[in-house]
Write a protein that holds these residues in place. Sequence first.
Motif, mmCIF file in Angstrom:
data_model
loop_
_atom_site.group_PDB
_atom_site.id
_atom_site.type_symbol
_atom_site.label_atom_id
_atom_site.label_comp_id
_atom_site.label_asym_id
_atom_site.label_seq_id
_atom_site.Cartn_x
_atom_site.Cartn_y
_atom_site.Cartn_z
ATOM 1 N N VAL A 136 0.761 -1.248 0.431
ATOM 2 C CA VAL A 136 -0.089 0.244 -0.465
ATOM 3 C C VAL A 136 0.649 1.064 0.076
ATOM 4 N N VAL A 137 1.930 1.061 0.772
ATOM 5 C CA VAL A 137 2.873 2.859 1.278
ATOM 6 C C VAL A 137 3.681 2.515 0.136
ATOM 7 N N ALA A 138 3.634 1.375 -0.853
ATOM 8 C CA ALA A 138 4.480 1.508 -2.079
ATOM 9 C C ALA A 138 4.278 2.309 -3.001
ATOM 10 N N GLU A 139 2.294 1.876 -3.277
ATOM 11 C CA GLU A 139 1.772 2.302 -4.206
ATOM 12 C C GLU A 139 1.361 3.657 -4.230
ATOM 13 N N SER A 140 1.263 4.072 -2.802
ATOM 14 C CA SER A 140 1.132 6.114 -2.247
ATOM 15 C C SER A 140 2.093 6.328 -3.549
ATOM 16 N N LEU A 141 3.600 6.008 -2.572
ATOM 17 C CA LEU A 141 4.622 6.845 -3.066
ATOM 18 C C LEU A 141 5.298 6.433 -4.456
#
Lengths: 111, 874
Positions: free
Chosen positions: B391-396
């Motif tokens: 999730v964080v990677a996508e947001s980043l």
Amino acid sequence: MDDPNTDVIQGTLDMLILKTLSLEPMHGFGIARRVEQISRGVFKVNPGSLLTALQRLERAGWLDAEWSNTANSRRAKFYSLTRAGKKQLEIETRDWTRRASAIARLLKAEA
Amino acid sequence: MSLWRQFTRGLRSLTHSSQADRDVADEVNQYFEEVKAELMSKGLSEQDAKRAARLESGSMAQVRDQVRSDGWENALTSFAADLRFAMRQLIKHKSFAATAILTLALGIGANTAIFTVVQSILLAPLSYKDADRIIALNTRWTDTGHQSTRVTGPDAEDVRARARSLEAVSLYSGGQMGVQLRDHAVFTVVTGVDPDFAHVFGLQPIAGRLFNEADAHRAVLVSEQFARDNFGGSQAGLGQTIHIENEAVQIAGILPEGFDFPAKTQVWEALPERPESRSRTAFNYRAVGRLRSDVSLAVARAELNGISRRLEAAYPADNRKKQLTLVLLQQAMTGNARPTLLLLSGAVALILLIACVNVTHLQLVRSMERQRELAIRAALGSSRWQLMRPVVAESLLISIAGGLFGIVMAVPAVHALVAIAPKELPRAAEIHLNLWVLAFTLALSLLATVVSSLLPAYRATQVDPSEALKQDSSRGMTQHKATVLRNGLVVAEVAATFVLAASAGLLLRTMATLIARDMGYQTAQMLVVDADAPAHTMEDAQRVVRQYDILFAQLAALPGVEHVAGIMGLPTGEHGSNGYYKVKDSPRAAAGHESQADFSVASPGYFQKMSIPIKRGRDFASQDSYDNQFVAVISASLARQSFGDSDPIGRQIQCGLDSDNWMTVIGVVGDVRQESPAAKPGPTLYMPMAQHPFFATEIHIALRTQVKPLVLMNAVQQKVLETNPQIALHFTTMDAMLGSSIATERFRAALVSSFAGIGLLLAMLGVYGTISYTVAQQRFEIGVRMAFGAEKDRILRMILRHAVRLACFGVALGLASSLFLARLIAGMLVGVRPLDPLSLSTAALLLLLTAIVAALAPARRATRVEPMLALRAE
């Protein structure tokens, strides 16, 4: 099959490595055998954990590493204790002694 | 030491990863060789030894992997793998990715653009030498709290002599003026400065020399640009003689490009060290100074307080309650722009918030779609961090892409901003994207990542594998908590948009008020000529006034011109004056009350030309000459202020404009708004040009035209130069002057309205997204309802009611925030109260409509659900 537990006590591998290396520089296998010998087979060191720990201790600056030849002229990575490593060994030894004697006292009181 | 070692070793194994791999492999290999050799020495065959070693120590590959996966660089490598995975996911979900990235780009772009302006104007240090030690001297009255950016000559001189914390103090004064060159005249900004000026700013001429005391009124410094424009180059300009106010001055030095303090000055005229104005009540100067390097601002302020008190004791009448203060020059220059810039920063921050909420929402929807994936990961024993990582990677990735697009969007936005910015915006030429701005944008992107992924990532860790795997999301049995969360986000978004829309409404109402305001005079079809004729002596000035009289008649004869008049102190113009006046035999004056008014010097026919009604008495006429009785015309508010109900005609009035002559009041005229439409109509004292020749040389010639005003420009210019080639000219129209007098208000209204527009668009997307999702989730439920005979209208109403309810909550929350924020914007409003019911209710209505429109499409989709299909779907 009822083998006795030969795992190194959690958290003490670093101390055992530092202590072993305080005598002389050694390579990974040498360290493993020395620990086994001196502990009279009570502890058996798993090479994965040992080599990982060596890499970690080297990064922390407690060990220096150098490739050179063994007695039977095989190239091996020899580790030696740095000054920071010596200090760390003292700290860990002191800490261990304190805790071990506490446990010993507790066990005696139980009995 | 050890941290450094951690870092370098990690870096080395990252950059030389094959070398590091080989090292580990060699070491592991050697270990196993030793084991084997030991076993063989105990008599085992090579084959058996190999097998035994493997039994005892595991496979070599396993050991290698274990060793290699330790260390921080490997966390990095695995995060890179996550990023690659996220990239593939985003490519697979194109519409999700595009919506999220564009939304963020909008928010980040707007913030980047505004921050560029804020950074360049408010934060970047001035481009002068040791700019943080340059201060401006102000005057403050301790009883009223009123503060002026001007000082009197003697006060500033005393500060220079006594203040030990100031290394240098320089006085200056000036403005737009005509400068006569050999064959033509130009209008430019001329500032008279004393010899300390160069010291304060650490100036070095690029050619020629600086001033000394002997140069007063004899020498000027000019900007490189002025020398280039008028003489072809710096060296060519050096030593040339030019005329300012009929004084011949020589160009002694050329100042480098980029220095134009104060207010775009091109010509700096040498003034004597000792200020020529000797009055302690005439605030004829501004002053700057340089702090000593070892003195803090607070110490200097304290010293100035002491000096002010001693001056008050020495001059109890003139310096009563007068305090000299100092502020950093940067603050003094940019202070006026600050509220506007803060308002804009607040507005774009809200936009970013709305954008982040939208992206959070998109993420939540997505994370629900992949609950199964997460559940499987959790069931297989992924840690919390491992669950959050995708999730964080996508947001980043989304934020970084949004940031990049934002920068791309910000570049033209900044250009547009500078183009529509009011002329008074300080340092406008210095506005540009720079590394600080890029760092800000990067930080913003990371912030957006954190903000928009916080909730989805947290929720990802809350997945209960057994529940999630059992639950079938298309059955409409979604978790209640998830729905509340999504609804909450939409409410927050609507609230933020409401605040924007309400502020935009207030600012637009302010603009509407200002545009519709009766100025008290006619503004259409009016050509305005800024004219400055050189005059040094009384004879000069009187000759100029006579020339103007002839000129007005000639100009009036031009085809297309209806009326012509001259005025010093044209409303919204630059040359106004104001001050105290006295009325003979007035009880108010006897009681020690002094009254203030704007002073204007006008030609006969001015009132008629401007359509300012003459309420009593008469206009100026040719008999009101310098040798006859001095006369004055007063405005209705001045009459009310000083004469009440009694007849002012024939009374005597006096003001300190140039002489102490008593003037007879001959007429009363209507009030005008002097400064801008935002000003209140106030008292004005009009005097005839013929009786105040010194104030009649630099005037506005106003022409009422029958054709488009600027069409007449060439004809007028020709006539003026025929009369006197030394008159410097500058053309504009009354409408243009009026327009620029409310440029700041227009700038604010235009920007905040566009931000509100963006906000509405984003809010619409947000509502559309959440309602669509709800409808999709409830397909089964809707199908069941319809199977049991619910009508389409009922379904439609149910969906719309949901949207309206969300919008209502949002509006209520926004209204509450607006009540709280109202006082921040109050200072920028004219003619509307901060809690203007019209603006607030319009904003509320707009948001409700937006919500309904956004919900309409998904609601109609819901009514088209075929019960059989929906129920059979699985």
